[in-house]
Motif scaffolding. Structure first.
Motif, PDB file in Angstrom:
ATOM      1  N   PHE A  67      -5.108 -42.296 -13.817  1.00 43.84           N
ATOM      2  CA  PHE A  67      -3.857 -41.792 -14.382  1.00 43.84           C
ATOM      3  C   PHE A  67      -2.921 -41.270 -13.309  1.00 43.84           C
ATOM      4  O   PHE A  67      -1.698 -41.469 -13.399  1.00 43.84           O
ATOM      5  CB  PHE A  67      -4.132 -40.696 -15.413  1.00 43.84           C
ATOM      6  CG  PHE A  67      -4.486 -41.234 -16.764  1.00 43.84           C
ATOM      7  CD1 PHE A  67      -3.563 -41.949 -17.508  1.00 43.84           C
ATOM      8  CD2 PHE A  67      -5.751 -41.026 -17.280  1.00 43.84           C
ATOM      9  CE1 PHE A  67      -3.891 -42.455 -18.749  1.00 43.84           C
ATOM     10  CE2 PHE A  67      -6.087 -41.533 -18.529  1.00 43.84           C
ATOM     11  CZ  PHE A  67      -5.156 -42.244 -19.259  1.00 43.84           C
ATOM     12  N   SER A  68      -3.427 -40.612 -12.293  1.00 44.86           N
ATOM     13  CA  SER A  68      -2.552 -40.091 -11.237  1.00 44.86           C
ATOM     14  C   SER A  68      -1.911 -41.223 -10.439  1.00 44.86           C
ATOM     15  O   SER A  68      -0.741 -41.132 -10.056  1.00 44.86           O
ATOM     16  CB  SER A  68      -3.318 -39.147 -10.318  1.00 44.86           C
ATOM     17  OG  SER A  68      -4.270 -39.853  -9.554  1.00 44.86           O
ATOM     18  N   ALA A  69      -2.647 -42.296 -10.215  1.00 45.05           N
ATOM     19  CA  ALA A  69      -2.060 -43.442  -9.513  1.00 45.05           C
ATOM     20  C   ALA A  69      -0.969 -44.095 -10.357  1.00 45.05           C
ATOM     21  O   ALA A  69       0.090 -44.465  -9.848  1.00 45.05           O
ATOM     22  CB  ALA A  69      -3.148 -44.454  -9.179  1.00 45.05           C
ATOM     23  N   ALA A  70      -1.214 -44.210 -11.660  1.00 45.46           N
ATOM     24  CA  ALA A  70      -0.211 -44.813 -12.543  1.00 45.46           C
ATOM     25  C   ALA A  70       1.035 -43.941 -12.625  1.00 45.46           C
ATOM     26  O   ALA A  70       2.169 -44.445 -12.557  1.00 45.46           O
ATOM     27  CB  ALA A  70      -0.808 -45.028 -13.926  1.00 45.46           C
ATOM     28  N   LEU A  71       0.861 -42.636 -12.764  1.00 41.45           N
ATOM     29  CA  LEU A  71       2.014 -41.743 -12.860  1.00 41.45           C
ATOM     30  C   LEU A  71       2.781 -41.671 -11.545  1.00 41.45           C
ATOM     31  O   LEU A  71       4.004 -41.534 -11.538  1.00 41.45           O
ATOM     32  CB  LEU A  71       1.568 -40.351 -13.299  1.00 41.45           C
ATOM     33  CG  LEU A  71       1.125 -40.247 -14.756  1.00 41.45           C
ATOM     34  CD1 LEU A  71       0.567 -38.854 -15.037  1.00 41.45           C
ATOM     35  CD2 LEU A  71       2.259 -40.565 -15.697  1.00 41.45           C
ATOM     36  N   SER A  72       2.087 -41.761 -10.430  1.00 43.64           N
ATOM     37  CA  SER A  72       2.756 -41.766  -9.133  1.00 43.64           C
ATOM     38  C   SER A  72       3.634 -43.001  -8.977  1.00 43.64           C
ATOM     39  O   SER A  72       4.778 -42.912  -8.525  1.00 43.64           O
ATOM     40  CB  SER A  72       1.725 -41.713  -8.012  1.00 43.64           C
ATOM     41  OG  SER A  72       2.334 -41.908  -6.764  1.00 43.64           O
ATOM     42  N   SER A  73       3.109 -44.154  -9.372  1.00 46.55           N
ATOM     43  CA  SER A  73       3.889 -45.386  -9.298  1.00 46.55           C
ATOM     44  C   SER A  73       5.079 -45.328 -10.242  1.00 46.55           C
ATOM     45  O   SER A  73       6.190 -45.730  -9.886  1.00 46.55           O
ATOM     46  CB  SER A  73       3.026 -46.596  -9.648  1.00 46.55           C
ATOM     47  OG  SER A  73       1.975 -46.715  -8.733  1.00 46.55           O
ATOM     48  N   ALA A  76       7.798 -43.085  -8.761  1.00 46.66           N
ATOM     49  CA  ALA A  76       8.540 -43.742  -7.674  1.00 46.66           C
ATOM     50  C   ALA A  76       9.517 -44.779  -8.219  1.00 46.66           C
ATOM     51  O   ALA A  76      10.663 -44.877  -7.742  1.00 46.66           O
ATOM     52  CB  ALA A  76       7.563 -44.389  -6.706  1.00 46.66           C
ATOM     53  N   ILE A  77       9.108 -45.534  -9.216  1.00 45.69           N
ATOM     54  CA  ILE A  77       9.981 -46.551  -9.803  1.00 45.69           C
ATOM     55  C   ILE A  77      11.172 -45.898 -10.491  1.00 45.69           C
ATOM     56  O   ILE A  77      12.322 -46.343 -10.328  1.00 45.69           O
ATOM     57  CB  ILE A  77       9.188 -47.436 -10.785  1.00 45.69           C
ATOM     58  CG1 ILE A  77       8.207 -48.310 -10.017  1.00 45.69           C
ATOM     59  CG2 ILE A  77      10.113 -48.297 -11.638  1.00 45.69           C
ATOM     60  CD1 ILE A  77       7.212 -49.030 -10.901  1.00 45.69           C
ATOM     61  N   LEU A  78      10.923 -44.833 -11.259  1.00 45.92           N
ATOM     62  CA  LEU A  78      12.023 -44.146 -11.936  1.00 45.92           C
ATOM     63  C   LEU A  78      12.982 -43.512 -10.940  1.00 45.92           C
ATOM     64  O   LEU A  78      14.204 -43.541 -11.141  1.00 45.92           O
ATOM     65  CB  LEU A  78      11.468 -43.093 -12.897  1.00 45.92           C
ATOM     66  CG  LEU A  78      10.802 -43.615 -14.155  1.00 45.92           C
ATOM     67  CD1 LEU A  78      10.194 -42.464 -14.942  1.00 45.92           C
ATOM     68  CD2 LEU A  78      11.790 -44.378 -15.010  1.00 45.92           C
ATOM     69  N   ASN A  79      12.465 -42.942  -9.866  1.00 45.53           N
ATOM     70  CA  ASN A  79      13.317 -42.349  -8.842  1.00 45.53           C
ATOM     71  C   ASN A  79      14.187 -43.412  -8.182  1.00 45.53           C
ATOM     72  O   ASN A  79      15.383 -43.201  -7.946  1.00 45.53           O
ATOM     73  CB  ASN A  79      12.461 -41.628  -7.811  1.00 45.53           C
ATOM     74  CG  ASN A  79      13.285 -40.802  -6.857  1.00 45.53           C
ATOM     75  OD1 ASN A  79      14.426 -40.470  -7.144  1.00 45.53           O
ATOM     76  ND2 ASN A  79      12.695 -40.461  -5.724  1.00 45.53           N
ATOM     77  N   CYS A  80      13.622 -44.554  -7.884  1.00 42.38           N
ATOM     78  CA  CYS A  80      14.370 -45.644  -7.255  1.00 42.38           C
ATOM     79  C   CYS A  80      15.458 -46.177  -8.191  1.00 42.38           C
ATOM     80  O   CYS A  80      16.593 -46.406  -7.772  1.00 42.38           O
ATOM     81  CB  CYS A  80      13.410 -46.756  -6.865  1.00 42.38           C
ATOM     82  SG  CYS A  80      14.197 -48.130  -6.023  1.00 42.38           S
ATOM     83  N   MET A  81      15.113 -46.361  -9.451  1.00 45.46           N
ATOM     84  CA  MET A  81      16.093 -46.860 -10.415  1.00 45.46           C
ATOM     85  C   MET A  81      17.227 -45.856 -10.633  1.00 45.46           C
ATOM     86  O   MET A  81      18.394 -46.230 -10.744  1.00 45.46           O
ATOM     87  CB  MET A  81      15.408 -47.172 -11.751  1.00 45.46           C
ATOM     88  CG  MET A  81      14.491 -48.356 -11.695  1.00 45.46           C
ATOM     89  SD  MET A  81      15.337 -49.875 -11.259  1.00 45.46           S
ATOM     90  CE  MET A  81      16.407 -50.058 -12.659  1.00 45.46           C
ATOM     91  N   THR A  82      16.899 -44.573 -10.681  1.00 47.35           N
ATOM     92  CA  THR A  82      17.921 -43.541 -10.851  1.00 47.35           C
ATOM     93  C   THR A  82      18.867 -43.526  -9.667  1.00 47.35           C
ATOM     94  O   THR A  82      20.095 -43.417  -9.842  1.00 47.35           O
ATOM     95  CB  THR A  82      17.259 -42.156 -11.017  1.00 47.35           C
ATOM     96  OG1 THR A  82      16.355 -42.206 -12.103  1.00 47.35           O
ATOM     97  CG2 THR A  82      18.277 -41.081 -11.242  1.00 47.35           C
TER      98      THR A  82
END
Length: 90
Positions: A67-73, A76-82
């Motif tokens: 779960f921590s690996a999934a939430l980390s990814s 990062a994706i949400l931060n990049c898209m924002t």
């Protein structure tokens, strides 16, 4: 680029070795036809639960790491898209 390549190769080897280990252990038992698991995506979690049934906390540690690996990814994706959307409307 060299460090990235080494990391990708290491993760690929770990994935291959995990798959081969699961194949060797469950070669004589098809988990899908016996309805122990429903999809192929459940092979690794079932293997971890099967191996770690006598070690308290190991299955939970595996699940927490997953779960921590999934939430980390996802983070990062949400931060990049924002950042990309912000720059587009700026």
């Amino acid at each position: 680029m060299i460090l990235y390549s080494v990391g990708v190769i290491m993760f690929t080897i770990i994935g291959i070795l995990t798959g081969l280990t699961i194949y060797v252990i469950y070669a004589d038992c098809d988990l899908l036809t016996t309805k122990i698991i429903e999809t192929n995506d459940q092979l690794v979690p079932y293997y971890v639960m099967d191996v770690a049934k006598n070690i308290p906390g190991l299955a939970g540690l595996f699940t927490a790491g997953l779960f921590s690996a999934a939430l980390s990814s996802l983070s990062a994706i949400l931060n990049c898209m924002t950042g990309a959307i912000y720059e587009d409307f700026k």
